[in-house]
Scaffold this motif. Structure first.
Motif, PDB file in Angstrom:
ATOM      1  N   ARG A  68       0.867   3.754 -13.215  1.00 32.90           N
ATOM      2  CA  ARG A  68      -0.260   4.322 -12.469  1.00 32.90           C
ATOM      3  C   ARG A  68      -1.438   3.342 -12.432  1.00 32.90           C
ATOM      4  O   ARG A  68      -2.048   3.117 -11.379  1.00 32.90           O
ATOM      5  N   SER A  78      -7.030  -2.745  -0.400  1.00 29.46           N
ATOM      6  CA  SER A  78      -8.209  -2.224   0.291  1.00 29.46           C
ATOM      7  C   SER A  78      -9.287  -3.289   0.427  1.00 29.46           C
ATOM      8  O   SER A  78      -9.926  -3.411   1.481  1.00 29.46           O
ATOM      9  N   ALA A 114     -10.243   2.991  -6.206  1.00 30.69           N
ATOM     10  CA  ALA A 114      -8.997   2.624  -6.887  1.00 30.69           C
ATOM     11  C   ALA A 114      -9.280   1.762  -8.120  1.00 30.69           C
ATOM     12  O   ALA A 114      -8.680   1.965  -9.187  1.00 30.69           O
ATOM     13  N   THR A 162       0.572   3.803  -3.123  1.00 34.55           N
ATOM     14  CA  THR A 162       0.077   5.164  -2.866  1.00 34.55           C
ATOM     15  C   THR A 162       1.088   6.205  -3.330  1.00 34.55           C
ATOM     16  O   THR A 162       0.719   7.252  -3.883  1.00 34.55           O
ATOM     17  N   GLU A 163       2.368   5.931  -3.119  1.00 28.99           N
ATOM     18  CA  GLU A 163       3.415   6.843  -3.589  1.00 28.99           C
ATOM     19  C   GLU A 163       3.320   7.035  -5.107  1.00 28.99           C
ATOM     20  O   GLU A 163       3.533   8.142  -5.619  1.00 28.99           O
ATOM     21  N   ALA A 170       0.830  -1.204   0.000  1.00 24.19           N
ATOM     22  CA  ALA A 170       0.000   0.000   0.000  1.00 24.19           C
ATOM     23  C   ALA A 170       0.862   1.251   0.000  1.00 24.19           C
ATOM     24  O   ALA A 170       0.564   2.234  -0.698  1.00 24.19           O
ATOM     25  N   LYS A 171       1.942   1.236   0.765  1.00 26.81           N
ATOM     26  CA  LYS A 171       2.815   2.414   0.845  1.00 26.81           C
ATOM     27  C   LYS A 171       3.401   2.747  -0.538  1.00 26.81           C
ATOM     28  O   LYS A 171       3.350   3.903  -0.980  1.00 26.81           O
ATOM     29  N   PHE A 187      -2.989   1.486  -9.072  1.00 22.78           N
ATOM     30  CA  PHE A 187      -4.395   1.530  -8.666  1.00 22.78           C
ATOM     31  C   PHE A 187      -4.934   0.120  -8.408  1.00 22.78           C
ATOM     32  O   PHE A 187      -5.701  -0.108  -7.456  1.00 22.78           O
ATOM     33  N   ALA A 198     -12.786   2.311  -0.554  1.00 27.68           N
ATOM     34  CA  ALA A 198     -11.457   2.624  -1.087  1.00 27.68           C
ATOM     35  C   ALA A 198     -11.119   1.688  -2.248  1.00 27.68           C
ATOM     36  O   ALA A 198     -10.513   2.113  -3.254  1.00 27.68           O
ATOM     37  N   GLU A 226      -3.678  -1.002  -5.073  1.00 19.85           N
ATOM     38  CA  GLU A 226      -4.434  -0.322  -4.017  1.00 19.85           C
ATOM     39  C   GLU A 226      -5.816  -0.958  -3.832  1.00 19.85           C
ATOM     40  O   GLU A 226      -6.284  -1.158  -2.699  1.00 19.85           O
ATOM     41  N   THR A 283       0.486   6.464  -7.104  1.00 18.15           N
ATOM     42  CA  THR A 283      -0.780   7.036  -7.577  1.00 18.15           C
ATOM     43  C   THR A 283      -0.912   8.512  -7.232  1.00 18.15           C
ATOM     44  O   THR A 283      -1.673   9.236  -7.889  1.00 18.15           O
ATOM     45  N   ARG A 284      -0.180   8.985  -6.245  1.00 21.93           N
ATOM     46  CA  ARG A 284      -0.307  10.390  -5.841  1.00 21.93           C
ATOM     47  C   ARG A 284       0.712  11.302  -6.507  1.00 21.93           C
ATOM     48  O   ARG A 284       0.579  12.512  -6.446  1.00 21.93           O
TER      49      ARG A 284
END
Length: 819
Positions: free
Chosen positions: A681, A692, A704, A668-669, A664-665, A685, A700, A688, A671-672
């Protein structure tokens, strides 16, 4: 005895004898003309053969053709289909041959006529019949595929050896058969003895030429053959310049001997040697010291320049040491010569004296680049001239010659040796200068063709990972290129754009550039592979991304064997690795990646995009093999920020090993962050959404998943959805259906994710104590419980983690990110 099996395989030739009642098979000695006809007859038992014997020297044309008519009439009297074979008629018998053969066809309509000849003057007479089929010399030559099939049938060699034979023999049928016999001697040791085998073939070719083609000739004609072999296009004018007496008669004699064959007028009449024969004659001339004098070579060079043949002009100018003409030809025609005759260019550049190179930096950088393309063994000179500042007051053609050309060549040279940072040092200035030159030319109504400049600057940016800048430069090459001799650079740029977009995950954009690339003409010569390779590789990736593995496999068969001169090697290896991943053969892909990384190490420097591209491919292949924990350990050793491709592979490995927090870490890095590749990307997703969903966070997961679906709809990228296990994909599809047709194939390139481990607070506390090396007694004291209680909790920990010892428990906990 005719080898019917060999000839029957060349069905493209045998079919030619079925096309018309009149066929002319034309080619030099040793081209298998008679074998072709006899093979056809052996396969057609329903056809009666009528072979007309060669006439004696005293037989006149009328008597010969009367005999042919009589034999044809007798053979066809029974009503059967007849093949009348006229084998190698004398030159004097070819007069009015069209009329004579047409008359024979009218008289004996059940007869087919086949004329085999090595004399091109047969075409001086017009054939009244439109149904004439002519088998040309080039058609009689073996293709590369046919050489490979022949050697495979005889269990003589590999594809690489087949290519060696084809290049050494030029497909000359007699020489191919000779080479095949040589290679059979080496058997299974052929690959180890490749160099020795090639030398042996060369020796046998020279012996064949000496014994079969030269020996029957008088001494004067033997010498003439070796002298005339100095040129590629043989005309009476050129032969006279080579100081050969009675040029017309000499050319006719060499044609009759099977050394030359005549080309159709275009617009002039000329003759050529079969390539392998010419090379053999040149070797013989060098052994006997029969090279043309420098003044003759210089005169030939000037003549070729006036008739518009820059390649031959450069070749002879180099041999005649006419350095002014060498520079003149290179400056005017370097694009055309580079594309078609790199060997001629290489010899010219290496022959230029130092005083010429010192005054022309572009020539110096071109020489250093050519040397390294041929061999990487030679070190760079200690001092290379700096490119003159583009900001200087230079305009017109001088801007190109003095600043832009040497600047681009210097950048290309640095790229070739793998120093990408140095290669882009003056990129901004070079782009500004090229833009100014282009604009000034357009204002004057003569916009220069700078497609090669834009393409080379774009390649340097691409291989360094600056994709946006590379795309801008490639587009300028494609859009601003006039169609002509130099459009191969624009074709390469279009292919590179297709490849770039395919790797980044923009499948629809890649397809548009693939279609654009196909609108350019084909590229002959040594550059063909370099120019065509990007689009071919892009087609493989696009096919895989739309789950058309069969189409990808078909395109892969057209990919050439990687050599040290292919800068796009990493993209090819990446495409093959992705194919092996989809086919469930990650071990094969991993072997390929590791082998080629060792081979192309010079292009894997810190600034090279090839490094993270293949790092990520290797990590994914290891994850597919169940070594996700090793992948995570490798990622932890990386100093500095992770490349997006590597970060994505790390997230995938973490997810599949049950380390959902780490997955997840990293996801998220990705996708953001802004500017992340579409492929990265979309897959982030998906990771993620899976994390989730596993945690019970359905909202969530829905967000995603739907963002991944939207990206797939925009780009046509389907393959990432195969990384989602089928059961989980079914659940997530309730939020939104991905535009993917999975078909009957249940794609599963990666193993199922390891189940997540849920530990109580007390179990986590015990685990942290173990990770710090504390004994059970100390852990019990810190938690205010008895040692027996800790031992009971340890047994529960072991069961949840699937281990049997404290050390294994700590290692597994670290792998899962629990401590």
């Amino acid at each position: 005895m005719t080898d019917v099996r060999v000839s029957a395989r060349r069905l493209r030739l045998l079919r030619r004898l079925d096309e018309s009642p009149l066929t002319v098979v034309w080619g030099p000695a040793g081209y298998g003309k008679t074998e072709l006809v006899e093979s056809w007859l052996a396969l057609r038992a329903d056809v009666v053969a009528c072979r007309i014997a060669a006439p004696g020297p005293a037989t006149g044309p009328d008597a010969y053709w009367a005999a042919v008519a009589s034999a044809s009439a007798s053979a066809s009297a029974g009503g059967a289909d007849v093949m009348v074979v006229l084998d190698l008629p004398e030159k004097g018998l070819l007069a009015n041959i069209g009329v004579r053969l047409w008359d024979l066809q009218v008289r004996t309509p059940t007869c087919r006529f086949v004329l085999t000849t090595r004399d091109g003057s047969v075409f001086d007479d017009r054939f009244p019949s439109s149904g004439v089929s002519v088998v040309m010399p080039a058609e009689l030559e073996y293709t590369l595929d046919e050489v490979a099939e022949l050697l495979a049938d005889r269990q003589a060699s590999s594809w690489r050896a087949a290519r060696d034979v084809w290049l050494m023999t030029g497909g000359h049928p007699a020489l191919v058969a000779l080479a095949e016999n040589v290679l059979r001697i080496y058997g299974k040791d052929l690959e180890l003895e490749r160099e020795r085998a090639c030398l042996a073939v060369e020796v046998q070719v020279d012996r064949y030429v000496d014994a079969n083609l030269l020996e029957p000739l008088p001494q004067s004609l033997r010498a003439a053959a070796r002298t005339v072999a100095a040129v590629r296009r043989v005309t009476a004018t050129v032969v006279t310049m080579l100081r050969v007496d009675d040029a017309e008669k000499a050319i006719a004699a060499l044609e009759c001997a099977g050394l030359l064959y005549r080309m159709p007028p275009s617009p002039e009449r000329y003759h050529v040697f079969p390539d392998a024969i010419r090379r053999s004659l040149r070797r013989g001339a060098m052994r006997e010291g029969m090279q043309p004098p420098p003044e003759v070579s210089a005169a030939l060079a000037r003549w070729y320049e006036t008739v518009g043949d820059p390649v031959e002009a450069l070749r002879h100018a180099t041999e005649g040491q006419d350095w002014d003409l060498v520079v003149e030809v290179l400056a005017a025609h370097w694009v055309e010569i580079t594309a078609t005759r790199f060997g001629v260019l290489f010899r010219a550049l290496c022959g230029l004296p130092e005083h010429v190179l010192r005054s022309r930096p572009a020539m110096l950088y071109a020489r250093e680049l050519a040397v390294r393309i041929s061999s990487d063994l030679r070190p760079l000179p200690r001092s290379l001239p700096e490119v003159i500042s583009p900001g200087a007051d230079i305009d017109g053609q001088d801007s190109f010659d003095v600043a832009l050309a040497p600047g681009v060549l210097r950048s290309t040279l640095m790229r070739w040796i793998g120093d990408y940072d140095e290669a882009v040092r003056n990129h901004a200035e070079l782009v500004d200068l090229a833009t100014r030159i282009e604009s000034e030319g357009a204002d004057q109504g003569a916009r220069p063709d700078l497609a090669p400049v834009w393409t080379h600057l774009g390649l340097t940016s691409e291989y360094r990972g600056d994709h946006q800048r590379a795309a801008d430069l490639f587009e300028r090459a494609v859009i601003g290129c006039p169609r002509g001799p130099g459009d191969f650079a624009a074709r390469q740029a279009a292919g590179q754009l297709a490849l770039q977009q395919a790797v980044l995950g923009e499948g629809r954009r890649a397809q548009r550039w693939i279609e654009q690339e196909s609108t350019f003409g084909s590229v002959a010569g040594w550059l063909g592979t370099t120019i065509e390779l990007p689009a071919i590789t892009a087609r493989v990736i696009v096919a895989l991304d739309r789950l058309d593995v069969a189409a990808a496999e078909q395109v892969l068969t057209t990919l050439p064997e990687l050599t040290g001169n292919i800068e796009n090697w990493a993209f090819v290896v990446y495409a093959r690795a992705q194919y092996e991943l989809m086919r469930g053969r990650p071990e094969a892909g991993l072997d390929r990646v590791r082998r080629h990384r060792a081979e192309f190490g010079k292009w894997l420097g810190p600034a090279a995009f090839a490094r993270p591209l293949l790092d990520a491919a290797e990590m994914d292949l290891n994850t597919a093999l169940g070594a996700g924990s090793d992948v995570l350990e490798r990622a932890e050793l990386v100093s500095g920020p992770l490349h997006p491709l590597v970060r994505l592979s790390t997230a995938r490995a973490a997810l599949l090993t049950g380390n959902t927090s780490t997955a997840a870490k990293h996801a998220t890095e990705l996708t953001r962050r802004r500017g992340i590749y579409t492929r990265v990307r979309l897959e982030a997703f998906l990771i993620e959404s899976m994390v989730s969903l596993h945690a019970g966070e359905r909202d969530a997961a829905r967000v995603a998943w739907n963002r991944a679906v939207a990206l797939s709809e925009d780009t046509g990228l389907a393959r990432p959805f195969t990384t989602v296990p089928a059961e989980m994909r079914s659940t997530l599809s309730e939020f939104g259906t991905p535009p993917v047709d999975f078909g009957a194939q249940e794609w599963a390139p990666y193993p199922l994710p390891a189940p997540a481990v849920h530990l109580t607070d007390r179990e986590l506390a015990v685990l942290h104590g173990l990770s710090r090396g504390h004994p059970v007694v100390d852990i019990a004291k810190s938690l205010f419980v008895s040692p027996n209680t800790i031992k009971t909790q340890l047994r529960g920990l072991y069961r949840k983690l699937g281990v049997h010892s404290r050390g294994d428990a700590v290692r597994e906990a670290r792998r899962r990110g629990l401590v």
